[in-house]
Design a protein around this motif. Structure first.
Motif, PDB file in Angstrom:
ATOM      1  N   LEU A  78       0.732  -1.212   0.084  1.00 43.77           N
ATOM      2  CA  LEU A  78      -0.113   0.383   0.034  1.00 43.77           C
ATOM      3  C   LEU A  78       0.797   1.271   0.232  1.00 43.77           C
ATOM      4  O   LEU A  78       0.894   1.497   0.509  1.00 43.77           O
ATOM      5  CB  LEU A  78      -0.964   0.428   1.177  1.00 43.77           C
ATOM      6  N   ALA A  79       0.561   1.995  -0.875  1.00 40.09           N
ATOM      7  CA  ALA A  79       1.117   3.124  -1.200  1.00 40.09           C
ATOM      8  C   ALA A  79       0.540   4.233  -0.749  1.00 40.09           C
ATOM      9  O   ALA A  79       0.920   5.898   0.227  1.00 40.09           O
ATOM     10  CB  ALA A  79       1.757   3.663  -2.476  1.00 40.09           C
ATOM     11  N   GLY A  80      -0.567   4.397  -0.381  1.00 40.78           N
ATOM     12  CA  GLY A  80      -1.844   5.560  -0.042  1.00 40.78           C
ATOM     13  C   GLY A  80      -2.987   5.068  -0.889  1.00 40.78           C
ATOM     14  O   GLY A  80      -3.398   4.248  -1.600  1.00 40.78           O
ATOM     15  N   PHE A  81      -3.836   6.273  -0.912  1.00 41.78           N
ATOM     16  CA  PHE A  81      -5.336   6.352  -1.626  1.00 41.78           C
ATOM     17  C   PHE A  81      -5.022   7.476  -3.028  1.00 41.78           C
ATOM     18  O   PHE A  81      -5.179   8.665  -2.695  1.00 41.78           O
ATOM     19  CB  PHE A  81      -6.414   6.856  -0.333  1.00 41.78           C
ATOM     20  N   LEU A  82      -5.654   6.797  -3.683  1.00 40.28           N
ATOM     21  CA  LEU A  82      -6.730   7.657  -4.703  1.00 40.28           C
ATOM     22  C   LEU A  82      -8.379   8.457  -4.268  1.00 40.28           C
ATOM     23  O   LEU A  82      -9.227   7.320  -3.931  1.00 40.28           O
ATOM     24  CB  LEU A  82      -6.558   7.128  -6.084  1.00 40.28           C
ATOM     25  N   HIS A  93      -6.581  12.475  -7.051  1.00 34.36           N
ATOM     26  CA  HIS A  93      -5.532  12.706  -6.735  1.00 34.36           C
ATOM     27  C   HIS A  93      -5.264  11.403  -5.743  1.00 34.36           C
ATOM     28  O   HIS A  93      -5.312  10.915  -5.645  1.00 34.36           O
ATOM     29  CB  HIS A  93      -5.798  14.256  -5.540  1.00 34.36           C
ATOM     30  N   PHE A  94      -3.554  11.983  -4.888  1.00 34.83           N
ATOM     31  CA  PHE A  94      -3.110  10.615  -4.778  1.00 34.83           C
ATOM     32  C   PHE A  94      -2.884  11.418  -3.067  1.00 34.83           C
ATOM     33  O   PHE A  94      -2.007  12.137  -3.355  1.00 34.83           O
ATOM     34  CB  PHE A  94      -2.166  10.055  -5.531  1.00 34.83           C
ATOM     35  N   ALA A  95      -3.072  10.569  -1.445  1.00 36.78           N
ATOM     36  CA  ALA A  95      -2.825  10.744  -1.026  1.00 36.78           C
ATOM     37  C   ALA A  95      -2.294   9.852  -0.369  1.00 36.78           C
ATOM     38  O   ALA A  95      -2.313   8.314  -0.375  1.00 36.78           O
ATOM     39  CB  ALA A  95      -4.340  10.551   0.124  1.00 36.78           C
ATOM     40  N   GLY A 100       5.521   9.222  -0.573  1.00 36.38           N
ATOM     41  CA  GLY A 100       6.288   9.637  -1.718  1.00 36.38           C
ATOM     42  C   GLY A 100       4.789  10.711  -2.466  1.00 36.38           C
ATOM     43  O   GLY A 100       4.252  10.534  -2.354  1.00 36.38           O
ATOM     44  N   ALA A 101       5.521   9.843  -3.630  1.00 32.45           N
ATOM     45  CA  ALA A 101       5.115  10.363  -5.030  1.00 32.45           C
ATOM     46  C   ALA A 101       3.700  10.112  -5.125  1.00 32.45           C
ATOM     47  O   ALA A 101       4.065   8.277  -5.058  1.00 32.45           O
ATOM     48  CB  ALA A 101       5.782  10.747  -5.931  1.00 32.45           C
ATOM     49  N   ALA A 102       2.972   9.395  -6.142  1.00 32.52           N
ATOM     50  CA  ALA A 102       2.467   8.884  -6.952  1.00 32.52           C
ATOM     51  C   ALA A 102       3.067   8.247  -7.810  1.00 32.52           C
ATOM     52  O   ALA A 102       3.538   8.048  -8.876  1.00 32.52           O
ATOM     53  CB  ALA A 102       1.513   9.565  -7.296  1.00 32.52           C
ATOM     54  N   PRO A 103       3.135   6.902  -7.405  1.00 30.43           N
ATOM     55  CA  PRO A 103       3.654   5.554  -8.535  1.00 30.43           C
ATOM     56  C   PRO A 103       3.036   5.882 -10.122  1.00 30.43           C
ATOM     57  O   PRO A 103       3.582   5.260 -10.867  1.00 30.43           O
ATOM     58  CB  PRO A 103       3.088   4.390  -7.514  1.00 30.43           C
ATOM     59  N   PHE A 104       1.840   6.818  -9.945  1.00 27.42           N
ATOM     60  CA  PHE A 104       1.768   7.142 -11.033  1.00 27.42           C
ATOM     61  C   PHE A 104       0.705   8.391 -11.650  1.00 27.42           C
ATOM     62  O   PHE A 104       0.641   9.007 -10.248  1.00 27.42           O
ATOM     63  CB  PHE A 104       0.283   5.709 -12.211  1.00 27.42           C
ATOM     64  N   ASP A 105       0.093   8.650 -12.962  1.00 24.83           N
ATOM     65  CA  ASP A 105      -0.311  10.150 -12.506  1.00 24.83           C
ATOM     66  C   ASP A 105      -1.605   9.427 -12.531  1.00 24.83           C
ATOM     67  O   ASP A 105      -2.191   8.967 -13.353  1.00 24.83           O
ATOM     68  CB  ASP A 105       0.435  10.957 -13.857  1.00 24.83           C
ATOM     69  N   ASN A 155      -5.808  -0.677 -15.691  1.00 29.40           N
ATOM     70  CA  ASN A 155      -4.778  -0.999 -14.880  1.00 29.40           C
ATOM     71  C   ASN A 155      -3.338   0.176 -15.661  1.00 29.40           C
ATOM     72  O   ASN A 155      -3.050   0.538 -16.253  1.00 29.40           O
ATOM     73  CB  ASN A 155      -3.744  -2.658 -15.322  1.00 29.40           C
ATOM     74  N   PRO A 156      -2.738   1.724 -14.032  1.00 35.97           N
ATOM     75  CA  PRO A 156      -2.370   2.008 -13.971  1.00 35.97           C
ATOM     76  C   PRO A 156      -0.957   2.007 -13.918  1.00 35.97           C
ATOM     77  O   PRO A 156      -0.516   3.033 -14.364  1.00 35.97           O
ATOM     78  CB  PRO A 156      -3.279   3.437 -12.551  1.00 35.97           C
TER      79      PRO A 156
END
Length: 366
Positions: A78-82, A93-95, A100-105, A155-156
């Motif tokens: 888990l890196a974060g939430f969209l 947006h990405f939280a 760290g930065a979002a793994p994709f745009d 699939n981002p």
């Protein structure tokens, strides 16, 4: 979603690719001599992104990685939430929960605005995203006519996406509208996904049908849900896919203070109806380590909500007929520090962690 040490995994794969391509038989023979414990030890030291790629090595590796008993030994994903904001139009947006930065745009530039004028995120499941997409601005996505929108699954990580065909036609004598949709995808079981779209009509104010899209057939199938009791679902609520079943929360018609958990199979049939603890509505369902969980604020002896205490209830397996209390956690110290109330917004898929958001919606805690 994963992103930590991704570059190390890519270097590992790149350095070993030529050797594996040159001697595929030798590589296969060497892999066969490794015990499961040794494979797990190796996999525990690689980045999460590479771990997901290695599910494709063999059925054996896929099963080892997907086994709930092994998840705590392997890299967390888990890196974060969209999330989506709707100021004028939908913005994505990405939280981050790992700073760290979002793994994709998150704006998905290959879809918007080149393909669609507006998109609203509906659901996410094991790395795939479900969107409502339209050529119009969507102030209220579910209020669009059926010809004005399409579901899109994306699939981002790869940038690949598919637009789903229109759903089956509604009966001619009534107007149908979608009350919620959910995505079902388990890469450990199949590379195919399903989309559940739950509907109501202007005639009945409860769920009247479930349309299920299968990426295997590329088509929708329609069912009446197989419901004995009539249940109304909540707009903008979420479904959770666990153990081959989709679970949603509903309210039996005519019983305002009671809520139930519906277990729906891949054909859109309701297979079980499970009472929620005390019939309380202030809760969130999610999954972790292969179990369905329900997080909700506690209540006192007078049935008054205690925002400072969170209960975590568990449905251990698909054969369970009731939720059992697993943990109780106090957030009194957090509330004292911030002066705010919180609600559960998510449950970590691999760790014993819940995520809270302030009632104002701008502070994420765990």
């Amino acid at each position: 979603m994963e992103m930590e040490e991704a570059d190390k995994g890519e270097v590992f794969e790149r350095n070993n690719k030529s050797r594996l391509d040159s001697h595929p038989g030798a590589a296969a023979g060497t892999a066969c001599r490794l015990t499961d414990d040794l494979i797990l030890e190796i996999l525990s030291r690689i980045p999460a992104r590479s771990l997901h790629r290695f599910k494709c090595v063999s059925v054996r590796w896929r099963d080892l990685i997907a086994d709930p008993a092994n998840r705590k030994k392997l890299p967390q994903t888990l890196a974060g939430f969209l999330y989506t904001t709707t100021a004028g139009r939908n913005r994505h947006h990405f939280a981050s929960v790992s700073r760290g930065a979002a793994p994709f745009d998150p704006s998905l530039p290959y879809l918007q605005p080149s393909k669609y004028k507006d998109m609203a995120q509906v659901d996410a499941c094991n790395g795939l995203l479900l969107y409502l997409s339209s050529s119009k601005n969507m102030v209220n996505p579910w209020a669009l006519a059926e010809d004005d929108f399409r579901f899109v699954v994306c699939n981002p990580a790869t940038g690949r996406w598919v637009e789903l065909p229109p759903q089956p036609q509604a009966p001619a004598d009534r107007f149908r509208y979608n009350c919620m949709a959910s995505l079902a995808f388990d890469p450990a079981v199949s590379s195919h996904f399903h989309v559940f779209c739950f509907e109501e009509t202007t005639v009945e104010t409860y769920m009247t049908g479930v349309n299920v899209y299968s990426s295997r057939t590329g088509a929708w199938s329609r069912g009446d849900g197989g419901i004995v009791e009539k249940v109304a679902l909540f707009f903008y609520s979420k479904g959770v896919f666990v153990g081959g079943m989709m679970y949603v929360i509903g309210n039996p018609k005519g019983i305002s203070n009671e809520h139930v958990l519906l277990g729906i199979d891949m054909q859109g049939k309701v297979r079980r109806t499970i009472p929620m603890p005390y019939g309380r509505r202030f809760g969130t369902i999610g999954s972790s380590q292969g179990c369905l969980l329900y997080a909700v604020s506690s209540v006192d002896d007078n049935n008054k909500i205690l925002y400072s205490e969170i209960e975590l209830w568990c449905l251990k397996d698909c054969d369970s007929k009731e939720l059992v209390l697993k943990h109780t956690a106090s957030i009194d110290e957090l509330m004292s520090m911030t002066g705010e109330k919180y609600r559960v917004v998510g449950i970590h898929p691999d760790c014993d962690t819940i995520f809270l958001v302030s009632h104002g919606g701008d502070t994420l805690s765990h």
